[in-house]
Design a protein around this motif. Structure first.
Motif, PDB file in Angstrom:
ATOM      1  N   ILE A  22       0.500  -1.193  -0.247  1.00  0.00           N
ATOM      2  CA  ILE A  22      -0.061   0.198  -0.299  1.00  0.00           C
ATOM      3  C   ILE A  22       0.865   1.355  -0.060  1.00  0.00           C
ATOM      4  CG2 ILE A  22      -2.178   1.486   0.942  1.00  0.00           C
ATOM      5  CD1 ILE A  22      -1.846  -0.801   2.928  1.00  0.00           C
ATOM      6  N   GLY A  24       2.388   4.072  -3.303  1.00  0.00           N
ATOM      7  CA  GLY A  24       3.736   3.717  -4.182  1.00  0.00           C
ATOM      8  C   GLY A  24       4.668   5.453  -3.950  1.00  0.00           C
ATOM      9  N   GLY A  25       5.417   5.502  -3.074  1.00  0.00           N
ATOM     10  CA  GLY A  25       6.342   6.209  -2.826  1.00  0.00           C
ATOM     11  C   GLY A  25       7.242   5.393  -2.809  1.00  0.00           C
ATOM     12  N   PHE A  45      -0.669  -0.786  -4.762  1.00  0.00           N
ATOM     13  CA  PHE A  45      -1.737   0.101  -4.762  1.00  0.00           C
ATOM     14  C   PHE A  45      -1.560   1.500  -4.709  1.00  0.00           C
ATOM     15  CE2 PHE A  45      -3.909  -3.578  -5.051  1.00  0.00           C
ATOM     16  CZ  PHE A  45      -4.255  -3.999  -6.059  1.00  0.00           C
ATOM     17  N   SER A  58      11.228  15.595  -1.866  1.00  0.00           N
ATOM     18  CA  SER A  58      12.280  16.500  -0.759  1.00  0.00           C
ATOM     19  C   SER A  58      13.856  17.613  -1.862  1.00  0.00           C
ATOM     20  CB  SER A  58      13.516  14.683  -1.250  1.00  0.00           C
ATOM     21  OG  SER A  58      14.073  14.574  -2.643  1.00  0.00           O
ATOM     22  N   LEU A  61      18.451  15.422  -2.454  1.00  0.00           N
ATOM     23  CA  LEU A  61      20.107  14.833  -2.556  1.00  0.00           C
ATOM     24  C   LEU A  61      20.306  12.953  -1.947  1.00  0.00           C
ATOM     25  CD1 LEU A  61      20.858  17.496   0.062  1.00  0.00           C
ATOM     26  CD2 LEU A  61      21.271  17.114  -2.530  1.00  0.00           C
ATOM     27  N   ALA A 224       2.987   1.083   3.207  1.00  0.00           N
ATOM     28  CA  ALA A 224       4.423   1.563   2.631  1.00  0.00           C
ATOM     29  C   ALA A 224       3.534   3.260   2.778  1.00  0.00           C
ATOM     30  CB  ALA A 224       4.944   1.559   2.457  1.00  0.00           C
ATOM     31  N   THR A 225       3.012   4.256   3.811  1.00  0.00           N
ATOM     32  CA  THR A 225       2.187   4.814   3.037  1.00  0.00           C
ATOM     33  C   THR A 225       2.867   6.102   3.954  1.00  0.00           C
ATOM     34  OG1 THR A 225       0.626   4.549   4.675  1.00  0.00           O
ATOM     35  CG2 THR A 225       0.058   3.773   2.287  1.00  0.00           C
ATOM     36  N   GLY A 226       3.905   5.922   4.098  1.00  0.00           N
ATOM     37  CA  GLY A 226       4.920   7.043   4.711  1.00  0.00           C
ATOM     38  C   GLY A 226       3.816   8.007   5.936  1.00  0.00           C
ATOM     39  N   PRO A 227       3.610   9.085   5.328  1.00  0.00           N
ATOM     40  CA  PRO A 227       3.735  10.201   6.671  1.00  0.00           C
ATOM     41  C   PRO A 227       2.070   9.491   6.789  1.00  0.00           C
ATOM     42  CG  PRO A 227       4.025  11.322   4.878  1.00  0.00           C
ATOM     43  CD  PRO A 227       4.214  10.068   4.328  1.00  0.00           C
ATOM     44  N   GLY A 249       8.805  20.233   5.395  1.00  0.00           N
ATOM     45  CA  GLY A 249       9.561  20.921   5.341  1.00  0.00           C
ATOM     46  C   GLY A 249       9.650  21.502   4.241  1.00  0.00           C
ATOM     47  N   THR A 289      15.897  23.674   3.770  1.00  0.00           N
ATOM     48  CA  THR A 289      14.438  23.434   3.971  1.00  0.00           C
ATOM     49  C   THR A 289      14.357  23.601   5.010  1.00  0.00           C
ATOM     50  OG1 THR A 289      12.795  21.429   4.122  1.00  0.00           O
ATOM     51  CG2 THR A 289      15.021  20.609   3.822  1.00  0.00           C
ATOM     52  N   LEU A 299      -2.042  15.755   1.169  1.00  0.00           N
ATOM     53  CA  LEU A 299      -1.507  15.010  -0.119  1.00  0.00           C
ATOM     54  C   LEU A 299      -0.507  16.701  -0.170  1.00  0.00           C
ATOM     55  CD1 LEU A 299      -0.333  12.227  -1.778  1.00  0.00           C
ATOM     56  CD2 LEU A 299      -2.442  12.400  -2.268  1.00  0.00           C
ATOM     57  N   ARG A 336       7.919  14.571   6.728  1.00  0.00           N
ATOM     58  CA  ARG A 336       9.049  13.442   6.996  1.00  0.00           C
ATOM     59  C   ARG A 336       7.658  12.920   7.487  1.00  0.00           C
ATOM     60  NH1 ARG A 336      11.488  18.107   7.919  1.00  0.00           N
ATOM     61  NH2 ARG A 336      12.998  18.511   7.087  1.00  0.00           N
ATOM     62  N   GLY A 369       9.593   6.035   8.570  1.00  0.00           N
ATOM     63  CA  GLY A 369      10.937   6.582   8.558  1.00  0.00           C
ATOM     64  C   GLY A 369      12.053   6.116   7.288  1.00  0.00           C
ATOM     65  N   TRP A 372      14.789   8.500   1.085  1.00  0.00           N
ATOM     66  CA  TRP A 372      14.816   8.331  -0.616  1.00  0.00           C
ATOM     67  C   TRP A 372      16.361   7.533  -0.685  1.00  0.00           C
ATOM     68  CZ3 TRP A 372      13.570   6.744  -4.164  1.00  0.00           C
ATOM     69  CH2 TRP A 372      12.296   7.307  -5.058  1.00  0.00           C
TER      70      TRP A 372
HETATM   71  C1  LIG Z   1      11.802  18.548   2.983  1.00  0.00           C
HETATM   72  C2  LIG Z   1      12.059  16.983   2.713  1.00  0.00           C
HETATM   73  C3  LIG Z   1      13.308  16.917   2.324  1.00  0.00           C
HETATM   74  C4  LIG Z   1      14.408  15.890   2.569  1.00  0.00           C
HETATM   75  N1  LIG Z   1      15.309  15.096   1.564  1.00  0.00           N
HETATM   76  C5  LIG Z   1      15.783  14.680   1.513  1.00  0.00           C
HETATM   77  C6  LIG Z   1      17.196  14.244   0.571  1.00  0.00           C
HETATM   78  O1  LIG Z   1      17.485  15.195  -0.040  1.00  0.00           O
HETATM   79  N2  LIG Z   1      17.541  13.314   0.226  1.00  0.00           N
HETATM   80  C7  LIG Z   1      16.989  11.756   1.004  1.00  0.00           C
HETATM   81  O2  LIG Z   1      17.210  10.711   0.777  1.00  0.00           O
HETATM   82  N3  LIG Z   1      15.936  11.850   1.832  1.00  0.00           N
HETATM   83  C8  LIG Z   1      15.387  13.199   1.844  1.00  0.00           C
HETATM   84  N4  LIG Z   1      13.628  13.037   2.503  1.00  0.00           N
HETATM   85  C9  LIG Z   1      13.330  11.960   2.909  1.00  0.00           C
HETATM   86  C10 LIG Z   1      12.451  11.529   1.677  1.00  0.00           C
HETATM   87  O3  LIG Z   1      11.866  12.155   0.916  1.00  0.00           O
HETATM   88  C11 LIG Z   1      11.046  10.777   1.959  1.00  0.00           C
HETATM   89  O4  LIG Z   1      12.126   9.639   3.288  1.00  0.00           O
HETATM   90  C12 LIG Z   1      10.865   9.296   1.142  1.00  0.00           C
HETATM   91  O5  LIG Z   1      10.017  10.091   0.535  1.00  0.00           O
HETATM   92  C13 LIG Z   1       9.625   8.499   2.052  1.00  0.00           C
HETATM   93  O6  LIG Z   1       8.803   8.057   0.992  1.00  0.00           O
HETATM   94  P1  LIG Z   1       7.813   7.076   1.497  1.00  0.00           P
HETATM   95  O7  LIG Z   1       7.622   6.468   0.331  1.00  0.00           O
HETATM   96  O8  LIG Z   1       7.979   6.438   2.936  1.00  0.00           O
HETATM   97  O9  LIG Z   1       7.028   7.660   1.880  1.00  0.00           O
HETATM   98  P2  LIG Z   1       5.479   8.653   0.647  1.00  0.00           P
HETATM   99  O10 LIG Z   1       6.562   9.389  -0.434  1.00  0.00           O
HETATM  100  O11 LIG Z   1       4.714  10.445   0.926  1.00  0.00           O
HETATM  101  O12 LIG Z   1       4.416   7.796  -0.171  1.00  0.00           O
HETATM  102  C14 LIG Z   1       3.634   7.645   0.641  1.00  0.00           C
HETATM  103  C15 LIG Z   1       2.237   7.512  -0.382  1.00  0.00           C
HETATM  104  O13 LIG Z   1       1.355   6.995  -0.243  1.00  0.00           O
HETATM  105  C16 LIG Z   1      -0.188   6.818  -0.675  1.00  0.00           C
HETATM  106  N5  LIG Z   1      -0.645   6.816  -0.214  1.00  0.00           N
HETATM  107  C17 LIG Z   1      -1.078   7.242   1.269  1.00  0.00           C
HETATM  108  N6  LIG Z   1      -2.570   6.506   1.831  1.00  0.00           N
HETATM  109  C18 LIG Z   1      -2.850   5.368   1.187  1.00  0.00           C
HETATM  110  C19 LIG Z   1      -3.968   4.745   0.704  1.00  0.00           C
HETATM  111  N7  LIG Z   1      -4.830   3.654   1.460  1.00  0.00           N
HETATM  112  N8  LIG Z   1      -3.547   3.839  -0.640  1.00  0.00           N
HETATM  113  C20 LIG Z   1      -3.035   3.899  -1.108  1.00  0.00           C
HETATM  114  N9  LIG Z   1      -1.788   4.787  -0.911  1.00  0.00           N
HETATM  115  C21 LIG Z   1      -1.558   5.783  -0.361  1.00  0.00           C
HETATM  116  C22 LIG Z   1       0.342   8.346  -0.965  1.00  0.00           C
HETATM  117  O14 LIG Z   1       0.082   8.960  -1.905  1.00  0.00           O
HETATM  118  C23 LIG Z   1       1.383   8.419  -1.465  1.00  0.00           C
HETATM  119  O15 LIG Z   1       2.378   8.129  -2.672  1.00  0.00           O
HETATM  120  C24 LIG Z   1      13.421  14.107   2.198  1.00  0.00           C
HETATM  121  C25 LIG Z   1      11.944  14.920   3.467  1.00  0.00           C
HETATM  122  C26 LIG Z   1      11.287  15.718   3.615  1.00  0.00           C
HETATM  123  C27 LIG Z   1      10.097  16.126   4.463  1.00  0.00           C
END
Ligand SMILES: Cc1cc2nc3c(=O)[nH]c(=O)nc-3n(C[C@H](O)[C@H](O)[C@H](O)COP(=O)(O)OP(=O)(O)OC[C@H]3O[C@@H](n4cnc5c(N)ncnc54)[C@H](O)[C@@H]3O)c2cc1C
Length: 523
Positions: A22, A24-25, A45, A58, A61, A224-227, A249, A289, A299, A336, A369, A372
């Motif tokens: 779950i 797609g980040g 999904f 991000s 970097l 894996a829905t990040g925040p 940020g 940032t 979002l 974050r 947590g 990238w």
């Molecule tokens: C300001 C900032 C700067 C950063 N800079 C860097 C950097 O320079 N280098 C680096 O290495 N890292 C950086 N990071 C960290 C990095 O960007 C994140 O750790 C990473 O992008 C997180 O990815 P994720 O897939 O966990 O979350 P997300 O990218 O948020 O993905 C989660 C996805 O889940 C989807 N979702 C939510 N609910 C559902 C649901 N019910 N069903 C299906 N999908 C759903 C969302 O639409 C979203 O697309 C930065 C973070 C921030 C905030």
């Protein structure tokens, strides 16, 4: 890669998948690549678009994290530096070296940062990107012609990596697909399915385009829905304690004239104790940032006025020509997914940077947590755990040396299309077949009609926002121009996707409302 085929594949399958992801980040896509690469049946999904969340927002970097070195977290830095090297090896069309200059205005700064950055070089070992060096005042001015010279003593140069985050996400989606995964965007998971014993057996998904909901069975479900992980955890149990302490940020995008050379500025200690970067990226300069705790996750988080003021004030201490509000071409915010201290107590926490939780009753796996840079390592850990949880056949991870879609050793030769890597000649071919496709969608944006078609045909672009914010980065390059381009993009997409005028008008309206948050007023 067609969304219709993906939807058909998931709706038409009645036996359980090995793994459903779950989100797609970076985290979810990395997990789908890893699991697909090991030969498991995997479906992903994404509720909005790939990288619609933090992963397109991000600082761009690929780094070990000089900040973590300041905190003495050596193992974390070493792990990230290794991943940095692997990412450049596997996606050379998207990851490049970048020189960072730490300017010195005090006598002690050059020796102090010079030593620290030598340690950073050493930790990278054979994954190093170049040696750091103490620079004279003149050398700093040569590297950063826009720097404030008043009081400048010299500086230190070190090397790190830079990339295009959303483009990497698109290429990971394609890589996952090539490894056998089924990836669907605009398809949120809206519920979890359990058997009589309370064990998870699948997910309920809404098809935002075709309408309706459908059920998907799976042996393992990975959140894996990040925040947004807490929202999915509450689908599992209504009283789930939140594990995320969200913080946002913000970045400002300025004209490239503010950082005209090929080197970036790194400020190791701002007034709020953070690092700040001013980075040349494509044809713009990205500055940021901030780190602002927030109550609600969304979002499209909006930059706060105090964050904008803080970034401009800090940047202007280092710039000879101060940047004003009217110089800001776009402002973007990301959240974050920071895991609260102690949240991993009952978990298999495999690295200090990311946390994997497994619900003892339902078996829902949550991963959050990390950053990238370390997405591949996170994915490897998650899939290792999923194998145990789902009692899947043991198979080794293959992603260390797996080329990411678009992999090309000399992509610079494609000029502006270089970030498409191996896809660039295919886009050129499309345009060669119909020269009108070479026309720009807007005079101030580097995006042709042909690329819009390519995004629809090969990268599952479904909305105007998909094209202008993530397949291309126009919304970040120049938010006002992106609004101006929206009607033309909608027209091309309408014809390509077989939609009508009402669809195009609604798309333009929806995009305008998103873009409002990227345009800085008061200029
Ligand atoms: C300001 C900032 C700067 C950063 N800079 C860097 C950097 O320079 N280098 C680096 O290495 N890292 C950086 N990071 C960290 C990095 O960007 C994140 O750790 C990473 O992008 C997180 O990815 P994720 O897939 O966990 O979350 P997300 O990218 O948020 O993905 C989660 C996805 O889940 C989807 N979702 C939510 N609910 C559902 C649901 N019910 N069903 C299906 N999908 C759903 C969302 O639409 C979203 O697309 C930065 C973070 C921030 C905030």
């Amino acid at each position: 890669m067609k969304r219709e085929d993906m939807i058909r594949a998931v709706r038409g399958r009645h036996e359980p998948w090995d793994i459903v992801v779950i989100g797609g980040g970076a985290t979810g896509l990395g997990t789908a690549v890893d699991a697909g690469g090991r030969g498991y049946d995997v479906a992903l999904f994404e509720g909005a678009d790939f990288a619609n969340g933090t992963s397109s927002r991000s600082t761009k970097l690929v780094h070990g994290g000089v900040r973590y070195l300041q905190q003495g977290n050596v193992s974390l830095v070493m792990e990230a530096l290794k991943e940095r090297g692997l990412l450049r090896q596997n996606a050379p069309h998207l990851v490049s070296d970048l020189a960072f200059i730490v300017p010195s205005f005090e006598w002690w700064e050059s020796p102090f940062y010079g030593i620290g950055l030598k340690v950073y070089d050493m930790l990278a070992g054979r994954y190093g990107f170049g040696r750091s060096k103490v620079l004279s005042r003149e050398q700093v001015i040569e590297e950063i012609p826009s720097i404030r010279t008043d009081g400048l003593r010299g500086g230190t140069r070190y090397f790190d990596g830079q990339f295009d985050d959303a483009r990497l996400a698109m290429n990971l989606a394609t890589t996952a697909f090539k490894q056998g995964a089924t990836v669907v965007n605009h398809a949120p998971v809206v519920g979890l399915m359990k058997d009589d014993s309370g064990q998870l057996v699948g997910v309920r998904v809404r098809d935002k385009e075709g309408g309706g909901e459908f059920e998907v069975l799976s042996r393992v479900v990975i959140n894996a829905t990040g925040p947004f992980v807490d929202g999915v955890r509450r689908m599992d149990r209504a009283d789930a304690e939140p594990v995320i302490a969200p913080s946002q940020g913000v970045h400002l995008v300025l004209d490239r004239g503010f950082i005209p050379g090929d080197s970036a500025i790194m400020v190791p200690h701002t007034d709020d104790g953070r690092v700040m970067f001013a980075i040349p990226w494509h044809d713009v300069a990205v500055v940021g940032t901030t780190d602002t705790p927030i109550d609600e996750v969304s979002l499209e988080p909006r930059a706060l006025e105090e964050e904008i003021v803080f970034i401009l004030e800090t940047a202007n201490r280092y710039l000879a020509r101060p940047a004003g509000r009217s110089d800001v071409k776009s402002v973007f915010a990301g959240i974050r997914p920071l895991v609260k201290a102690g949240a991993g107590d009952d978990t298999a926490a495999l690295s200090r940077e990311h946390t994997i939780l497994i619900d003892p009753d339902s078996g829902l796996m949550t991963v959050a947590g990390g950053k990238w840079t370390t997405y591949r390592r996170m994915a490897e850990d998650v899939v290792d755990q999923a194998i145990l949880l789902g009692d899947l056949e043991q198979r080794e991870c293959v992603t260390k040396d797996l080329p990411i879609h678009g992999h090309h050793m000399n992509a610079e030769r494609f000029g502006r299309l270089s970030y498409y890597g191996a896809d660039a000649p295919r886009i050129e071919q499309l345009v060669a077949g119909d020269p009108s496709l070479g026309l720009l969608v807007h005079p101030d944006l580097p995006l042709t009609r042909g690329e819009v078609l390519w995004f629809c045909r090969s990268e599952m672009a479904r909305t105007v926002d998909d094209v202008l914010a993530r397949r291309s980065r126009c919304l970040l390059f120049d938010a006002r121009a992106a609004v101006g381009a929206a009607p033309e993009v909608a027209r091309i997409m309408k014809d390509e996707l077989g939609r009508d005028d009402a669809w195009a008008a609604a798309q333009v309206e929806a995009f305008e409302s998103i873009a409002e948050g990227y345009v800085l007023g008061g200029g």
